[in-house]
Design a protein around this motif. Structure first.
Motif, mmCIF file in Angstrom:
data_model
loop_
_atom_site.group_PDB
_atom_site.id
_atom_site.type_symbol
_atom_site.label_atom_id
_atom_site.label_comp_id
_atom_site.label_asym_id
_atom_site.label_seq_id
_atom_site.Cartn_x
_atom_site.Cartn_y
_atom_site.Cartn_z
ATOM 1 N N GLY A 189 -5.870 6.329 18.338
ATOM 2 C CA GLY A 189 -6.685 6.515 19.466
ATOM 3 C C GLY A 189 -8.007 7.242 18.933
ATOM 4 N N HIS A 190 -8.993 6.291 19.534
ATOM 5 C CA HIS A 190 -10.507 6.482 19.510
ATOM 6 C C HIS A 190 -11.005 6.306 18.172
ATOM 7 C CE1 HIS A 190 -9.945 8.277 23.197
ATOM 8 N NE2 HIS A 190 -9.226 9.562 22.983
ATOM 9 N N ARG A 191 -10.208 5.493 17.358
ATOM 10 C CA ARG A 191 -10.615 4.857 16.074
ATOM 11 C C ARG A 191 -10.986 3.320 15.967
ATOM 12 N NH1 ARG A 191 -7.309 8.451 11.820
ATOM 13 N NH2 ARG A 191 -8.011 10.702 12.292
ATOM 14 N N THR A 192 -11.357 2.818 15.175
ATOM 15 C CA THR A 192 -11.318 1.324 15.099
ATOM 16 C C THR A 192 -11.229 1.116 13.420
ATOM 17 O OG1 THR A 192 -12.519 -0.756 15.481
ATOM 18 C CG2 THR A 192 -14.043 0.885 14.926
ATOM 19 N N ASN A 193 -10.520 0.138 13.279
ATOM 20 C CA ASN A 193 -10.529 -0.438 11.844
ATOM 21 C C ASN A 193 -11.005 -1.707 11.679
ATOM 22 O OD1 ASN A 193 -9.053 1.779 10.469
ATOM 23 N ND2 ASN A 193 -6.845 0.923 11.261
ATOM 24 N N LEU A 194 -11.920 -1.926 10.671
ATOM 25 C CA LEU A 194 -11.969 -3.285 9.907
ATOM 26 C C LEU A 194 -10.908 -4.027 9.656
ATOM 27 C CD1 LEU A 194 -14.545 -4.926 8.843
ATOM 28 C CD2 LEU A 194 -13.655 -4.229 6.575
ATOM 29 N N PRO A 195 -10.694 -5.310 9.971
ATOM 30 C CA PRO A 195 -9.720 -6.014 9.765
ATOM 31 C C PRO A 195 -9.176 -6.091 8.036
ATOM 32 C CG PRO A 195 -10.837 -7.433 10.990
ATOM 33 C CD PRO A 195 -11.651 -6.013 10.711
ATOM 34 N N GLN A 196 -7.934 -5.670 7.797
ATOM 35 C CA GLN A 196 -7.448 -5.632 6.510
ATOM 36 C C GLN A 196 -6.155 -5.512 6.298
ATOM 37 O OE1 GLN A 196 -7.538 -0.588 5.972
ATOM 38 N NE2 GLN A 196 -8.893 -1.430 7.807
ATOM 39 N N VAL A 197 -5.748 -5.981 5.320
ATOM 40 C CA VAL A 197 -4.317 -5.726 4.592
ATOM 41 C C VAL A 197 -3.864 -4.870 3.970
ATOM 42 C CG1 VAL A 197 -2.347 -7.207 3.768
ATOM 43 C CG2 VAL A 197 -3.798 -8.240 5.136
ATOM 44 N N ARG A 198 -2.729 -3.976 4.128
ATOM 45 C CA ARG A 198 -2.304 -3.075 3.112
ATOM 46 C C ARG A 198 -1.046 -3.553 2.261
ATOM 47 N NH1 ARG A 198 -3.780 2.107 6.776
ATOM 48 N NH2 ARG A 198 -5.879 1.760 7.087
ATOM 49 N N ILE A 199 -1.010 -3.353 1.155
ATOM 50 C CA ILE A 199 0.203 -3.521 0.306
ATOM 51 C C ILE A 199 0.312 -2.297 -0.615
ATOM 52 C CG2 ILE A 199 -0.206 -6.093 0.367
ATOM 53 C CD1 ILE A 199 -1.309 -5.881 -2.443
ATOM 54 N N ALA A 200 1.768 -2.321 -1.003
ATOM 55 C CA ALA A 200 2.006 -1.168 -1.950
ATOM 56 C C ALA A 200 1.629 -1.554 -3.434
ATOM 57 C CB ALA A 200 3.643 -0.875 -1.935
ATOM 58 N N PRO A 201 1.414 -0.567 -4.249
ATOM 59 C CA PRO A 201 1.116 -0.865 -5.614
ATOM 60 C C PRO A 201 2.274 -1.627 -6.357
ATOM 61 C CG PRO A 201 1.426 1.312 -5.464
ATOM 62 C CD PRO A 201 1.515 0.976 -4.006
ATOM 63 N N GLY A 202 1.995 -2.358 -7.328
ATOM 64 C CA GLY A 202 3.023 -2.962 -8.311
ATOM 65 C C GLY A 202 3.805 -3.872 -7.810
ATOM 66 N N GLN A 203 3.267 -4.791 -6.749
ATOM 67 C CA GLN A 203 3.774 -6.129 -6.119
ATOM 68 C C GLN A 203 3.072 -7.368 -6.050
ATOM 69 O OE1 GLN A 203 5.131 -3.811 -2.221
ATOM 70 N NE2 GLN A 203 7.024 -5.010 -2.856
ATOM 71 N N PRO A 204 3.113 -7.911 -7.271
ATOM 72 C CA PRO A 204 2.010 -9.050 -7.503
ATOM 73 C C PRO A 204 2.068 -10.149 -6.637
ATOM 74 C CG PRO A 204 3.162 -8.554 -9.597
ATOM 75 C CD PRO A 204 3.772 -7.801 -8.462
ATOM 76 N N GLU A 205 3.487 -10.372 -6.169
ATOM 77 C CA GLU A 205 3.579 -11.463 -5.100
ATOM 78 C C GLU A 205 2.917 -11.132 -3.776
ATOM 79 O OE1 GLU A 205 7.074 -14.508 -3.040
ATOM 80 O OE2 GLU A 205 7.541 -12.839 -4.567
ATOM 81 N N LEU A 206 2.966 -9.661 -3.593
ATOM 82 C CA LEU A 206 2.625 -9.378 -1.986
ATOM 83 C C LEU A 206 1.090 -9.513 -2.353
ATOM 84 C CD1 LEU A 206 4.022 -6.167 -0.649
ATOM 85 C CD2 LEU A 206 3.778 -8.369 0.367
ATOM 86 N N LEU A 207 0.451 -9.401 -3.364
ATOM 87 C CA LEU A 207 -1.137 -9.489 -3.579
ATOM 88 C C LEU A 207 -1.359 -10.797 -3.431
ATOM 89 C CD1 LEU A 207 -3.736 -8.276 -4.265
ATOM 90 C CD2 LEU A 207 -3.053 -8.483 -6.690
#
Length: 349
Positions: free
Chosen positions: A149-167
């Protein structure tokens, strides 16, 4: 060839034949007014073999950007002709959606309630059902979110560290920024990983608002992931490919004093360490307190409220290797998304 036909896809008590698209209702609970609460899942079971992928939104009931992304995805011709199986859930937290609330009616955050239990709270029951019938049935997934609420985000993707395929999948998604961040306890993303499901988390826009740029970025991103894993042929996308800015750390700049936030950088803008990036004024205009950037980076989220108290989160800054280059990339992506139609076909409504 005899015997080569695909088997139906079973979800709950429903069998979805190859080539069939259907919305199935998975019972969750009978509410106090004797109204049934269901989890609605749109299943597209392709005639050709391929991976199973889920796309979900509305885990937080007040986050509407993802709901619109799923709606447009389901209207597209690409989603109707998949190899494999697409499980699309536009609204996971239906009761939060109806009440325009982030939370479940029991006050719990659904995205901190996984893996859930069919003997627990309402949030826990829904989490267990969604994990069992949707997430654990998939090979890949995209969980769509907006800022709180009352915030805005730049379009972004979040991934966990140590997962090359996710990157690799995050780069295929093509959002302006990839943020490598740790998994939250009890989150959908954490339990997708524990069950071997490769899931991206997308953030864009703000709660209770439809942010068109974030909708377009999310829709394009989901289609690009589907293309990368072999579910669809390449869509005729006008939107160009820009290498996302990659960040391995981020921080929130908080208000040093209460008052009126009178100047601010916007999402996607570059900030420099120790620069004055905003000011907080008292209501009489007699005192101004500077807000300093804690580090070099780009703004990936910020408050929309001009009235702040000491300690309030103001700006979310992502550290990137080259802030100037990253700002240029973000600006290019934003201008292309704002420019208009993304497809050569007039099929995305």
């Amino acid at each position: 060839m005899p015997g080569s036909r695909r088997q139906p896809f079973r979800i709950g008590d429903h069998d979805i034949a190859p080539g069939e698209r259907r919305v199935v209702q998975l019972p969750v609970s009978m509410l106090s007014n004797h109204t049934p609460m269901n989890l609605a899942v749109h299943v597209t079971h392709g005639e050709k073999p391929g991976p199973v992928m889920f796309v979900c939104a509305g885990v937080h009931g007040d986050e509407l950007t993802g709901v619109e992304i799923v709606r447009r995805l389901l209207l597209s011709g690409h989603a109707a002709q998949v190899a494999g199986t697409l499980l699309a859930v536009p609204i996971v937290n239906a009761l939060g959606f109806l009440s325009q609330s982030r939370y479940m009616p029991d006050g719990r955050d659904l995205n901190r309630s996984f893996p859930g239990s069919d003997r627990g709270s309402l949030a826990s029951i829904l989490a267990e059902l969604f994990l069992r019938e949707v997430v654990m049935r998939a090979d890949y997934g995209v969980d769509l979110h907006s800022a709180g609420g009352h915030r805005t985000n730049l379009p972004q993707v979040r991934i966990a560290p140590g997962q090359p395929e996710l990157l690799d999948l995050a780069e295929a998604f093509g959002a302006p920024v990839i943020l490598v961040s740790k998994l939250r306890e009890g989150s959908l993303r954490q339990h997708a990983r524990l069950n071997g499901v490769k899931a991206l988390l997308y953030e864009g826009g703000e709660a209770l608002r439809m942010d068109e740029v974030s909708v377009r970025a999310g829709l394009i991103g989901v289609l690009r992931v589907m293309k990368a894993i072999g579910m669809i042929a390449a869509p005729a996308i006008r939107f160009g490919r820009v290498t996302p800015a990659l960040s391995y750390a981020s921080t929130w700049i908080r208000a040093p004093e209460g008052g009126i936030l009178v100047t601010r950088p916007l999402r996607g803008e570059r900030v420099r360490r120790d620069d004055v990036i905003a000011e907080i004024s008292d209501p009489f205009g007699e005192r101004r307190t500077p807000v300093l950037a804690g580090e070099d980076g780009i703004v990936i989220g910020h408050t929309n409220l001009p009235v702040v108290n000491r300690g309030d989160a103001l700006f979310h800054i992502a550290r990137v290797k080259d802030p100037a280059q990253s700002q240029a990339r973000v600006g290019r992506v934003g201008s292309e998304l704002e420019a208009g139609q993304l497809f050569d076909e007039d099929e995305i409504v």
